[in-house]
Design a protein around this motif. Structure first.
Motif, mmCIF file in Angstrom:
data_model
loop_
_atom_site.group_PDB
_atom_site.id
_atom_site.type_symbol
_atom_site.label_atom_id
_atom_site.label_comp_id
_atom_site.label_asym_id
_atom_site.label_seq_id
_atom_site.Cartn_x
_atom_site.Cartn_y
_atom_site.Cartn_z
ATOM 1 N N SER A 1 0.840 -1.200 0.000
ATOM 2 C CA SER A 1 0.000 0.000 0.000
ATOM 3 C C SER A 1 0.872 1.246 0.000
ATOM 4 N N GLN A 2 1.456 1.503 -1.133
ATOM 5 C CA GLN A 2 2.540 2.480 -1.277
ATOM 6 C C GLN A 2 2.052 3.915 -1.431
ATOM 7 N N ILE A 3 2.789 4.833 -0.814
ATOM 8 C CA ILE A 3 2.762 6.244 -1.202
ATOM 9 C C ILE A 3 4.156 6.800 -0.988
ATOM 10 N N MET A 4 4.730 7.329 -2.056
ATOM 11 C CA MET A 4 6.085 7.878 -1.993
ATOM 12 C C MET A 4 6.145 9.335 -2.406
ATOM 13 N N ASN A 5 5.178 9.781 -3.175
ATOM 14 C CA ASN A 5 5.094 11.188 -3.555
ATOM 15 C C ASN A 5 3.765 11.722 -3.040
ATOM 16 N N TYR A 6 3.821 12.567 -2.012
ATOM 17 C CA TYR A 6 2.602 12.999 -1.346
ATOM 18 C C TYR A 6 1.834 14.059 -2.116
ATOM 19 N N VAL B 1 9.848 10.635 -1.847
ATOM 20 C CA VAL B 1 11.017 9.782 -1.595
ATOM 21 C C VAL B 1 11.340 8.877 -2.773
ATOM 22 N N LEU B 2 10.747 9.156 -3.940
ATOM 23 C CA LEU B 2 11.124 8.382 -5.119
ATOM 24 C C LEU B 2 12.624 8.492 -5.413
ATOM 25 N N PRO B 3 13.252 9.668 -5.242
ATOM 26 C CA PRO B 3 14.705 9.728 -5.462
ATOM 27 C C PRO B 3 15.499 8.850 -4.490
ATOM 28 N N ASP B 4 14.979 8.657 -3.274
ATOM 29 C CA ASP B 4 15.682 7.823 -2.298
ATOM 30 C C ASP B 4 15.699 6.362 -2.736
ATOM 31 N N LEU B 5 14.535 5.849 -3.148
ATOM 32 C CA LEU B 5 14.484 4.461 -3.593
ATOM 33 C C LEU B 5 15.302 4.288 -4.867
ATOM 34 N N ALA B 6 15.218 5.268 -5.759
ATOM 35 C CA ALA B 6 16.010 5.190 -6.985
ATOM 36 C C ALA B 6 17.497 5.166 -6.672
ATOM 37 N N TYR C 1 1.776 4.091 -10.896
ATOM 38 C CA TYR C 1 2.265 5.306 -11.549
ATOM 39 C C TYR C 1 3.621 5.719 -10.984
ATOM 40 N N GLU C 2 3.744 5.667 -9.656
ATOM 41 C CA GLU C 2 5.010 6.051 -9.034
ATOM 42 C C GLU C 2 6.140 5.113 -9.430
ATOM 43 N N MET C 3 5.871 3.822 -9.465
ATOM 44 C CA MET C 3 6.908 2.880 -9.851
ATOM 45 C C MET C 3 7.349 3.098 -11.304
ATOM 46 N N LYS C 4 6.412 3.509 -12.149
ATOM 47 C CA LYS C 4 6.755 3.783 -13.547
ATOM 48 C C LYS C 4 7.538 5.081 -13.702
ATOM 49 N N SER D 1 14.326 -1.021 -13.936
ATOM 50 C CA SER D 1 12.885 -1.160 -13.696
ATOM 51 C C SER D 1 12.449 -2.616 -13.761
ATOM 52 N N ASN D 2 13.273 -3.471 -14.360
ATOM 53 C CA ASN D 2 12.961 -4.894 -14.382
ATOM 54 C C ASN D 2 13.100 -5.536 -13.001
ATOM 55 N N ASN D 3 13.701 -4.813 -12.054
ATOM 56 C CA ASN D 3 13.842 -5.320 -10.683
ATOM 57 C C ASN D 3 12.586 -5.098 -9.847
ATOM 58 N N ILE D 4 11.549 -4.523 -10.441
ATOM 59 C CA ILE D 4 10.326 -4.194 -9.707
ATOM 60 C C ILE D 4 9.214 -5.164 -10.080
ATOM 61 N N GLN D 5 8.553 -5.686 -9.075
ATOM 62 C CA GLN D 5 7.409 -6.579 -9.257
ATOM 63 C C GLN D 5 6.186 -5.953 -8.590
#
Length: 561
Positions: free
Chosen positions: A264-269, A470-475, A504-507, A516-520
């Motif tokens: 249940s993700q939220i990374m960009n508020y 925090v998308l830049p942090d995970l990236a 959308y955030e993962m994309k 991006s192939n490391n994401i399921q």
């Protein structure tokens, strides 16, 4: 829980969202832990001050077993606290020096429960660190509802009757593939904040992530698990935390993870559907929430037409959201009457809301309005964290729901179950330092009321004081560790963190196509707490267990000389 929902609603208004995360671990050196248990037992017999009790690590060891999908697992459970300090603390400072000051430096006594499978070598056994979000939530939800060896039974999509509650063997515990460490956030559980400016030191996006980073590094050292495969499991705000912690573990501690598991993700508020009304000209949250609105209307049979295949229906809605709906919203006040009418009709087809209401809302309906309106003709409010739930409307004339029917439906069961389990099975929470031997387990703190949402992204010189992203942090974590795998789990009926928002955030992670192939990504017929649905819990277990099994390998053999 009512308290939980209040915090969640406020979090939405502040462009925040609740969260959970999970962790697992492998047993430490059995001899070392066996030596600690008698000390903990002896300390419990003595009268100690609350200050001394909170300022020093505590631990109590017990034993148990669980059967997971037919496999019998004997485990050792360690429940206790570790002490973490505010950012910049030097471990060469001695606690004795603090006692000479009028008030000691800020510290957090963080409570945890760790489960170690017996009879396995640490380097062959993954360890997963598990936590919920809030911010300001304990980990009881993932502990007693998802992956711990015991689980409380709750109703699937209706209010769970009052006590007594059934606490049963958890057939879907993750102990079949990983050791587990459930971590309570600073100021929750049996942990406490102590010292000068204690809340400022830990209640904020970056201080909180720093505390979890320090906790995990300290745990790995104390229990001899540095060479174990390592995972984070965070839910809701716990996914926000996980992105930062994954990067900080590598940058600050030299610890690479095998995997980060998000629920249940939220990374960009800026994508928060609850806070969007305060952010005019930002229409993306309406687009990303629409598929979850559609799934909810489908579940409650509020759609004007039949759609027997939910997944095919949602693909249609997703396409409309990214194309015609996005185009209409971008027109703003310049939209033509024809485009406005056509868009309102399509939104009616996909949400069941009246066309006139949609037009009055200017084609923009936030989460609270949808929850209040969908079943308003029946005087029912729709659940936020799990929109399969419904409850009586508190105020028929209000614009928003005053509570979350899902939280009210099951929180009491979790609270009762854990209080019983912690004291009678884990034997923790009855320290003589706390009056008559009772220490309160705090399921939530009031951290959300005082939270500092500023965040310093990687490779920047100063923190950003707006909506957290925090998308830049995970990236960054994925770029520095190209073998790091990420798994996102989502419920279709989650209006707190809509599933399409996570997709959308993962994309839009700033990473290469190869990474991006490391994401399921996996969806479930459930809500924010995916595990609240029994079938979804079993699927979640199977998917996460497979993910963990496939993302680590046995240590390489040493060549013979």
């Amino acid at each position: 829980m009512r308290t939980k929902q209040t915090g969640l609603k406020l979090a939405g208004l502040l462009a925040t969202v609740s969260v959970f995360a999970a962790g697992a671990g492998l047993s430490a050196q059995p001899v070392a832990r066996a030596a600690e248990a008698p000390q903990a037992t002896e300390a419990a017999k003595q009268k100690v001050s609350v200050e001394d009790f909170l300022g020093k690590p505590q631990s109590v060891t017990s034993n148990g077993s669980v059967t997971v999908h037919g496999a019998h697992i004997d485990y050792e459970a360690v429940s206790g606290t570790l002490i973490v300090h505010k950012a910049g603390w030097d471990d060469s400072e001695r606690p004795e020096a603090d006692k000479e000051k009028s008030q000691p430096e800020a510290a957090a006594s963080m409570y945890y429960v760790a489960y170690f499978k017996k009879g396995v070598r640490p380097e062959n056994r993954p360890i997963t660190f598990v936590y919920n979000g809030g911010p300001g939530s304990s980990s009881v939800w993932l502990h007693m509802g998802a992956f711990g060896p015991k689980r409380v039974v709750t109703s699937d999509d209706s209010h769970t009757p009052a006590a007594p509650y059934a606490i049963v063997n958890n057939n879907d515990s993750l102990l079949d593939v990983t050791d587990l460490v459930f971590i309570d956030a600073p100021g929750t559980g049996y942990g406490r904040l102590i010292g000068k400016d204690k809340e400022k030191a830990f209640w904020g996006t970056d201080p909180d992530a720093g505390a979890f980073t320090d906790f995990i590094a300290q745990f790995l050292s104390r229990f001899g698990r540095y060479n174990s495969p390592k995972y984070l499991f965070g839910e809701s705000y716990g996914t926000t935390r996980s992105a930062i912690v994954a990067n900080k573990l590598a940058d600050d501690k030299g610890i690479d993870l095998n995997g980060v598991i998000l629920l249940s993700q939220i990374m960009n508020y800026d994508n928060d559907i609850d806070g969007v009304a305060m952010n005019p000209s930002i229409d993306q949250p309406y687009v990303l929430a629409l598929p979850s609105y559609a799934a909810t209307a489908w579940y409650h049979k509020r759609l004007p037409a039949e759609h027997p295949d939910l997944k095919a229906f949602l693909k249609e809605v997703e396409h409309f959201a990214l194309t015609d709906y996005t185009a209409a919203l971008q027109e703003g006040n310049a939209i033509s009457d024809a485009q406005r009418d056509a868009t309102a009709q399509k939104l009616h087809d996909y949400t069941g809301l009246p066309v006139d209401y949609i037009k009055k809302a200017d084609l923009r309906i936030n989460g609270g309005e949808f929850e209040k309106t969908l079943q308003g003709d029946k005087d029912l409010d729709t659940g936020r964290l799990d929109s399969r739930f419904s409850g009586p409307t508190m105020d028929k004339l209000s614009q928003f729901s005053y509570y979350d029917p899902q939280s009210s439906a099951m929180s009491s069961a979790y609270i009762a179950a854990f209080n019983d389990y912690a004291r009678n099975t884990l034997h923790y929470g009855n320290s003589p330092a706390f009056g008559e031997g009772y220490q309160e387990y705090k399921f939530f703190s009031d951290a959300i009321m005082k939270w500092d949402f500023s965040h310093k992204q990687p490779n920047t010189d100063f923190p950003i004081h707006g909506a957290v992203n925090v998308l830049p942090d995970l990236a960054s974590a994925m770029k520095h560790n190209p073998s790091l795998k990420v798994m996102l789990n989502q419920g279709y009926y989650d209006l707190g963190t809509p599933y399409y928002e996570g997709i959308y955030e993962m994309k839009h992670l700033p990473i290469s196509r190869d990474l991006s192939n490391n994401i399921q990504i996996v969806q479930y017929d459930s809500g924010h707490m995916v595990y609240a649905n029994q079938n979804a819990l079993t699927q979640l277990h199977d998917n996460v267990a497979k993910f963990i099994t496939q993302t680590h390998s046995a240590p390489a053999a040493v060549p013979a000389k």
